[in-house]
Design an enzyme around this catalytic site. Structure first.
Site, PDB file in Angstrom:
ATOM      1  N   CYS B 132      53.689 -17.467  35.926  1.00 34.70           N
ATOM      2  CA  CYS B 132      52.640 -16.774  34.833  1.00 34.70           C
ATOM      3  C   CYS B 132      51.371 -16.729  35.312  1.00 34.70           C
ATOM      4  CB  CYS B 132      52.518 -17.761  33.657  1.00 34.70           C
ATOM      5  SG  CYS B 132      51.512 -16.961  32.489  1.00 34.70           S
ATOM      6  N   THR B 195      55.943 -10.744  35.831  1.00 30.37           N
ATOM      7  CA  THR B 195      54.725  -9.412  35.991  1.00 30.37           C
ATOM      8  C   THR B 195      53.946  -9.349  37.248  1.00 30.37           C
ATOM      9  OG1 THR B 195      53.251 -10.683  34.740  1.00 30.37           O
ATOM     10  CG2 THR B 195      54.584  -9.545  33.286  1.00 30.37           C
ATOM     11  N   GLY B 219      56.939  -3.446  32.034  1.00 27.73           N
ATOM     12  CA  GLY B 219      57.595  -2.238  31.495  1.00 27.73           C
ATOM     13  C   GLY B 219      58.381  -1.355  32.801  1.00 27.73           C
TER      14      GLY B 219
END
Lengths: 273, 305
Positions: B132, B195, B219
């Protein structure tokens, strides 16, 4: 599972019209959502199958009649620009109705209920729907609407408010319409005349600075207020935790616990944009 | 022709290979109106820490070209409340529940959390969030260092026999080295990718678009990076890969299988189309039958190079 049902569905664009300035009005045929929507709730709209814009955009429900819901929007970026280029007959993907609407029961009031609606700019959108609802639920209810904007062009929906039978007052920053000054000054004047705080509720929607001003004024008079907040959202359904606002009980999701919050619970502690 | 979507991840048997990315599916209840939750391959929870975390200040997200940045900061109720309030509801749904966990201070927190979850028979697997990017207490990520990755997986392995999945960061020089370290430490699978580090500035106000300044990019923008990392890693490790990063439709999911994934997770796509997981399960079924393939396993690593 949540008690309130939301739908992920297609909506036919019935009309998409320019109103003034950058402001637009759209009518969507989406029976499932129209049947369930209450004032203060919103929908998440996807404009394209592609990746621009990627995320849906949230819009307050401006009205619900029969199979249709209406929304208003200001063209501010890529998403809303693409929206404004959509033509009647096109299909959009819509999720809704989402969030908690306004609570319009004043349970402790024994006399005449007074509702004061405070709108800034595009904040009129959900409050017209609210005014319509209020006009149908109780004959003993008095509704006053205060509409503010930077200029005359930003003062919207006056006729729609008047059609619901409520008194409407206007202020603009430049004095081009109504009283010159802030809509919160109008609110202060209105609250001075209130003699029963238990029978009064302020409902507000608009820019954050205005909502903060409303909060200051209602606290001075000890009158409750429900504020509809705006936030950037990713999912809109409570999953991503992207749209939180600081409250007395910690962060809450604007999309799920809101977008309508009681003024007392907001701390205004987060960074202003 | 009936097709077989079932896959195995360690000891875990999934009826289909479509899972959800940690932190993108809430605690599943948020999707109850849009998804037949019992049909999911598995549900991965938001990352849980020992103590409750309120998360980062707003704004926490912003849109970027073909993607979005987030810096939520692992907002979660803490392990006690998670077990007493959220887990019971999750377990009622049906699919295997994979609990994502992370340390905030001492990496030994992974041991505490895994040991707690090990005692709960119904928990199907544990995902170690070693990646994270949005924890202000962390200057580096565990999964940015092969030694730390190995050590954390190994010490967690000692306290649980449950399927252990290591979720890795793409913000590294060599993802293969890190994935191997996780495999050597005893991981049953790796999740690729978390990410990518990202930043976006509002030039009008000269301020970062999210409050924590930098965040994690997700995304479609990151999909080619993710597919590449899955493909590079697949050729060098033996444990299964759960592929994720910008999956928006069946075609995108197929890319991950062909690159070497055994299962896929849908993340940001859930925000844009809350019913996406179900569409992809149906899409994979129809792809297999159209192409006369009997099982999804046949696709893993099938890219022709």
């Amino acid at each position: 599972m949540s008690a309130k049902k939301a739908f992920n569905t297609k909506a036919k664009l019935i009309s998409n019209q320019h109103i003034s300035g950058n402001n637009w009005h759209a009518l969507l045929r989406v029976p499932a959502i129209a049947a369930k929507a209450v004032p203060g709730q919103f929908i998440q709209v996807r404009f394209s199958e592609g990746i621009e814009p990627l995320l849906r955009r949230p819009f307050s429900i401006h009205g619900a009649r029969g199979a249709d819901i209406s929304i208003m929007y200001e063209v501010v970026g890529t998403g809303t620009r693409i929206f404004s280029e959509k033509k009647a007959g096109e299909t959009l993907e819509v999720v809704g109705p989402l969030g908690n609407g306004f609570d319009i029961s004043l349970s402790r009031c024994k006399g005449v209920e007074v509702s004061i609606l405070v709108a800034g700019g595009m904040g009129v959108a959900p409050l017209v729907f609210l005014a319509q609802k209020l006009s149908t639920i109780s004959s003993k209810l008095e509704t006053v609407v205060l509409v503010g904007g930077r200029t005359r062009e930003q003062v919207l929906c006056l006729n729609e408010f008047r059609k619901t039978g409520c008194a409407v007052k206007v202020s603009t920053d430049d004095g081009s319409s109504g009283t010159r000054g802030r809509v919160t000054n109008l609110l202060e004047n209105a609250l001075r005349k209130i003699d029963d705080p238990e029978c009064t509720m302020v409902y507000a929607c608009g820019p954050k600075s205005m909502l903060k001003g409303v909060d200051t004024v209602v606290k001075k008079f000890g009158i409750p207020a429900q504020l509809s907040l705006e936030s950037h959202m990713a999912c809109g359904i409570g999953a991503c935790l992207g749209c939180v606002v600081d409250t007395t009980e910690g962060y809450k999701r604007v999309c799920k616990e809101g977008p309508v919050f009681n003024a007392q619970e907001l701390t205004w502690g987060e960074r202003t944009e | 022709m009936t097709v077989n979507l079932a896959v195995s991840i360690g000891k875990l048997k999934l009826k289909n290979p479509v899972m959800v990315g940690s932190g993108t599916f809430g605690y599943a209840e948020e999707f109850g109106d849009f998804v037949d939750l019992k049909n999911l391959g598995a549900i991965v929870t938001k990352t849980i820490t020992i103590k409750p975390r309120s998360g980062n200040p707003s704004p926490r997200t912003c849109e970027t070209p073909a993607g979005m940045l987030n810096s939520i900061g692992l907002e979660n109720p803490g392990i006690d409340k998670f077990i007493s309030e959220k887990l019971t509801e999750l377990l009622k749904i049906g699919p295997p529940i994979i609990v994502s966990i992370s340390s905030i201070g001492d990496p030994k927190e992974f041991i505490t959390l895994a040991a707690r979850l090990d005692k709960i028979k119904a928990v199907a697997a544990i995902e170690l969030n070693l990646s994270c990017p949005n924890i202000k207490e962390h200057s580096r990520l565990i999964s940015q260092n092969p030694k730390f990755t190995h050590a954390v997986v190994k010490m967690t392995r000692k306290v649980t026999k449950k399927t252990l999945i290591a979720k890795l960061s793409p913000n590294v020089t060599d993802i293969v080295e890190i994935a191997k370290a996780a495999e050597d430490g005893g991981a049953d699978a790796v999740s690729l990718i978390n990410t990518l580090g990202g930043m976006s500035i509002d030039v009008k106000s000269r301020t970062p678009k999210i409050a924590m300044i930098t965040g994690g990019l997700s995304g479609p923008a990151i999909r080619p990076v993710a597919v590449c990392m899955v493909w590079e890693t697949y050729r060098k490790i033996k444990i299964p890969i759960i592929g994720m990063g910008g999956i928006m439709d069946t075609q995108n999911a197929l890319e991950f299988f062909m690159a070497g994934a055994t299962a896929v997770s849908i993340g940001t796509g859930n925000f844009i189309n809350p019913g996406l997981t179900m569409e992809i399960i149906r899409g994979l079924e129809s792809y297999l039958s159209k192409n006369k393939l009997s099982g999804i396993n046949q696709l893993t690593g099938s890219v022709k190079t």
